[in-house]
Design an enzyme around this catalytic site. Structure first.
Site, PDB file in Angstrom:
ATOM      1  N   ARG A 147     -56.751 138.034 119.184  1.00 53.56           N
ATOM      2  CA  ARG A 147     -55.763 138.942 119.770  1.00 53.56           C
ATOM      3  C   ARG A 147     -56.147 139.154 121.228  1.00 53.56           C
ATOM      4  O   ARG A 147     -57.226 138.762 121.668  1.00 53.56           O
ATOM      5  CB  ARG A 147     -55.620 140.262 118.994  1.00 53.56           C
ATOM      6  CG  ARG A 147     -56.699 140.633 118.051  1.00 53.56           C
ATOM      7  CD  ARG A 147     -57.949 141.047 118.730  1.00 53.56           C
ATOM      8  NE  ARG A 147     -57.666 142.036 119.750  1.00 53.56           N
ATOM      9  CZ  ARG A 147     -58.365 142.202 120.843  1.00 53.56           C
ATOM     10  NH1 ARG A 147     -59.410 141.438 121.104  1.00 53.56           N
ATOM     11  NH2 ARG A 147     -58.046 143.116 121.732  1.00 53.56           N
ATOM     12  N   GLY A 148     -55.252 139.763 121.964  1.00 57.02           N
ATOM     13  CA  GLY A 148     -55.480 139.923 123.395  1.00 57.02           C
ATOM     14  C   GLY A 148     -54.665 138.861 124.114  1.00 57.02           C
ATOM     15  O   GLY A 148     -54.695 137.681 123.748  1.00 57.02           O
ATOM     16  N   ALA A 149     -53.939 139.285 125.156  1.00 63.97           N
ATOM     17  CA  ALA A 149     -52.966 138.394 125.786  1.00 63.97           C
ATOM     18  C   ALA A 149     -53.576 137.064 126.238  1.00 63.97           C
ATOM     19  O   ALA A 149     -53.084 135.989 125.850  1.00 63.97           O
ATOM     20  CB  ALA A 149     -52.288 139.128 126.946  1.00 63.97           C
TER      21      ALA A 149
ATOM     22  N   ARG B 107     -46.318 136.096 117.654  1.00 63.56           N
ATOM     23  CA  ARG B 107     -46.333 137.475 118.157  1.00 63.56           C
ATOM     24  C   ARG B 107     -45.358 137.569 119.319  1.00 63.56           C
ATOM     25  O   ARG B 107     -45.404 136.764 120.255  1.00 63.56           O
ATOM     26  CB  ARG B 107     -47.736 137.925 118.588  1.00 63.56           C
ATOM     27  CG  ARG B 107     -48.700 137.977 117.403  1.00 63.56           C
ATOM     28  CD  ARG B 107     -49.923 138.805 117.706  1.00 63.56           C
ATOM     29  NE  ARG B 107     -49.633 140.220 117.663  1.00 63.56           N
ATOM     30  CZ  ARG B 107     -50.492 141.156 118.105  1.00 63.56           C
ATOM     31  NH1 ARG B 107     -51.634 140.808 118.653  1.00 63.56           N
ATOM     32  NH2 ARG B 107     -50.180 142.431 118.018  1.00 63.56           N
TER      33      ARG B 107
ATOM     34  N   GLN C  79     -59.227 148.367 117.464  1.00 58.74           N
ATOM     35  CA  GLN C  79     -59.788 147.364 118.380  1.00 58.74           C
ATOM     36  C   GLN C  79     -60.758 147.998 119.372  1.00 58.74           C
ATOM     37  O   GLN C  79     -61.657 147.338 119.877  1.00 58.74           O
ATOM     38  CB  GLN C  79     -58.662 146.645 119.157  1.00 58.74           C
ATOM     39  CG  GLN C  79     -57.781 145.753 118.302  1.00 58.74           C
ATOM     40  CD  GLN C  79     -56.538 146.481 117.813  1.00 58.74           C
ATOM     41  OE1 GLN C  79     -56.526 147.712 117.726  1.00 58.74           O
ATOM     42  NE2 GLN C  79     -55.503 145.736 117.493  1.00 58.74           N
TER      43      GLN C  79
ATOM     44  N   ASP D 125     -50.216 143.351 127.735  1.00 59.56           N
ATOM     45  CA  ASP D 125     -49.703 142.202 126.988  1.00 59.56           C
ATOM     46  C   ASP D 125     -48.531 141.556 127.711  1.00 59.56           C
ATOM     47  O   ASP D 125     -48.236 140.385 127.500  1.00 59.56           O
ATOM     48  CB  ASP D 125     -49.304 142.625 125.579  1.00 59.56           C
ATOM     49  CG  ASP D 125     -50.538 143.081 124.816  1.00 59.56           C
ATOM     50  OD1 ASP D 125     -50.924 144.264 124.964  1.00 59.56           O
ATOM     51  OD2 ASP D 125     -51.143 142.247 124.122  1.00 59.56           O
TER      52      ASP D 125
ATOM     53  N   ASN E 178     -48.448 147.486 126.700  1.00 59.55           N
ATOM     54  CA  ASN E 178     -49.828 147.381 126.223  1.00 59.55           C
ATOM     55  C   ASN E 178     -49.884 148.071 124.861  1.00 59.55           C
ATOM     56  O   ASN E 178     -48.899 148.626 124.383  1.00 59.55           O
ATOM     57  CB  ASN E 178     -50.797 148.017 127.244  1.00 59.55           C
ATOM     58  CG  ASN E 178     -52.250 147.697 126.945  1.00 59.55           C
ATOM     59  OD1 ASN E 178     -52.599 146.552 126.638  1.00 59.55           O
ATOM     60  ND2 ASN E 178     -53.119 148.691 127.004  1.00 59.55           N
ATOM     61  N   LYS E 179     -51.037 148.026 124.232  1.00 58.32           N
ATOM     62  CA  LYS E 179     -51.231 148.607 122.901  1.00 58.32           C
ATOM     63  C   LYS E 179     -50.607 150.004 122.801  1.00 58.32           C
ATOM     64  O   LYS E 179     -50.709 150.795 123.729  1.00 58.32           O
ATOM     65  CB  LYS E 179     -52.733 148.679 122.621  1.00 58.32           C
ATOM     66  CG  LYS E 179     -53.137 149.239 121.290  1.00 58.32           C
ATOM     67  CD  LYS E 179     -52.550 148.507 120.103  1.00 58.32           C
ATOM     68  CE  LYS E 179     -52.873 147.022 120.155  1.00 58.32           C
ATOM     69  NZ  LYS E 179     -51.990 146.227 119.266  1.00 58.32           N
TER      70      LYS E 179
END
Lengths: 365, 365
Positions: free
Chosen positions: B53-55, B94, B207, B248, B258-259
């Protein structure tokens, strides 16, 4: 959902016996455990450990604590000194909610009027019961006044449910009946108004997902649990019509201490023109402190409440953080008055302005 | 802390073999599990299930996904149609992070230039590796530019640590090296600047507490884990000097996806005059969308991620909500440009204004 009958209140006197009983709220919704409180130590621990929580309920529990203290007096007579010491001990169990100190001080003043052991025990018991009845009555009136707000939103909206967001549990488990933030919700549901509640799970102890969702489910109120991060997104997209929260202590200037994270929801409400209301009995107003952000004491709790999931054994496998990572656990925050649309009290609704708050508190209910 | 040696990157080619390997990040910090990716199905599932995960990292993983697609072509030759279909499948894993589509499209364009099977496989592999190297270089440059900001705060403050708050994991686990939001933190720590990081745990999947705290601990960076509700209280009390988060997807107009929960921290930062920075490589800017709040697609994930504790079996005993209570799981939110102090990119720092963003993106690094 527990199979045994659910008590109608979170604290009560066992019929025909001199025993105070509570629901151990840490075990909900998985288990409905009833606990006897028989000593001041047990009362202090029930409050600190969050078997009971919520401003009105810990006030009532503190008052019953003094009844237990009077009954258990070591020399057969509960002396002034002894009762004052026990009162201090009970009040120290949690520092933020003002109702605890308020209810204990009120009960102590009444007890000290009595000069016999029996008189003191009886006075304590009946004062605690009186506070409980008053809080129940407060909740009914908060419900009545809040209902008008929800009815207005419903008719303005002209279709679809009124979406209410709430944080933590300011429900009947936090009070004696009906709750504070939830009282208008139950009132509206009973009147057939179409409502839906977004329930913030409320980390770290999940009072929202464990307690509020459980209460709402028992009454068949439509609701959806969300993580605490979600409210801003929902408000940006028109999915919240009103925020209603409770309070552990509010100032006459309108600042509101409530469960950590409340301030963030108030900011999002303001940024999206969503009304943000605080439902509370007048006993939750602190008459001394004027700057809530600077001066309301914020309880710093055990970091392990953050490091582990609630209700699990503290084993390495249950850690939510690396073994060597520290955590901090601030239990409350303060929302400044400028972000609060209004207060819903047992005496009516008013804006978060000192003159209006003083006016409403001076009125008889 | 796992005992095996920690790989220096979260994705790599196994030496002397044509196998792509990743760390299964769902299992950190308890277990360091390495997983082989051998089919496009496995790539899609690794991305959707958040093993990676993570852009920046899902961009690189998507690019390697096309290499795996080319290698596994059913007719021995990876046709244009086949590759385009596999590219679509990977991109759909995603929806919010723009890097995934960006990296897959870029790799696909390069592959289609080649006309032999071997040429296509080799081109895919080397393009994926090139993107990984570029992201590593981006992180180093983001660290360099962000370091200047932290150094400035440190010297202005003249004593005590610089307190940085971050949300989710925009660390080296989200990138290839060093991270985005964490790159300035690692750079400052290495230069001996006194820093301390408040790590939002980041519900529902933790996370922050699982990954960011783990990374920071490995590098001995002082840090404290907090629940996501806490940042506002800390900022009110002067305990946060700067917020740095990743993204993201960001628009050229300066809106930042973002999250979930990032927007709430940005509101608190603005309310308390705390600078709020977004660290990202220029590949995270979306050149099409202008209104981030209205138009960036927000992934709605499985409600069970909210209903159960992370990383445990889905049994009734592990429920965080009553059995019959529904939950909603929005994975991201969008912070409007007006709340963003600036972007830290590999090409320098700029305010969240379209002209400035366009200027910095047009520059060569």
């Amino acid at each position: 959902m527990p199979e045994r009958e659910v008590p109608s209140r979170p604290i009560w006197m066992k019929p025909d016996e001199a025993v105070v009983q509570i629901i151990d709220q840490r075990k909900l919704p998985g288990e409905l455990a009833v606990v006897d409180l028989e000593s001041v130590d047990e009362v202090v621990s029930a409050i600190y450990e969050l078997m009971v929580r919520g401003a009105p309920l810990i006030g009532v529990t503190g008052a019953y604590g003094l009844y237990i203290a009077a009954r258990n007096a070591p020399e057969d007579f509960p002396s002034d000194d002894y009762l004052a010491r026990e009162a201090l001990r009970i009040k120290a169990a949690r520092p933020t909610a003002v109702n605890l100190a308020w209810a204990v001080d009120r009960t102590l003043a009444v007890i000290l009027e009595e000069k016999t052991a029996g008189g003191r025990v009886d006075a304590a018991r009946s004062e605690a019961a009186a506070i409980a009845e008053e809080e129940a009555e407060n909740s009914r009136n908060i419900g009545r006044h809040g209902l008008a707000l929800l009815r207005e939103i419903s008719s303005k909206k002209g279709g679809g449910p009124v979406n209410i967001l709430t944080h933590c549990n300011a429900g009947r488990l936090a009070c004696i009946e009906l709750g504070t933030a939830t009282a208008p919700i139950y009132a509206a549901h009973q009147k057939g108004i179409d409502i839906h509640v977004w329930v913030d799970e409320t980390r770290p102890l999940h009072q929202g997902s464990r307690l509020t969702a459980w209460e709402l489910g028992m009454e068949n109120v439509p609701h959806t649990v969300i993580v605490d991060n979600t409210g801003g997104h929902l408000m940006q997209h028109g999915m919240v019509d009103i925020v209603i929260v409770g309070s552990d202590r509010s100032t006459l200037t309108g600042d509101v201490a409530n469960k950590i994270g409340t301030y963030l929801k108030a900011l999002a409400a303001r940024d999206n023109d969503v009304p943000f209301y605080v439902a509370l009995p007048s006993s939750t107003f602190d008459r001394q402190i004027r700057d809530g952000v600077a001066d309301i004491p914020i309880e710093l709790r055990d970091p392990d409440e953050v490091r582990y999931m609630p209700g699990v054994e503290k084993t390495d496998g249950n850690l939510l953080v690396p073994k060597d990572s520290p955590a901090a656990n601030y239990a409350f925050d303060v929302t400044p008055a400028r972000l609060v649309t209004g207060f819903i009290t047992e005496r009516g609704v008013c804006p978060a302005e000192e003159a209006a708050i003083r006016r409403i508190l001076a009125e008889k209910s």
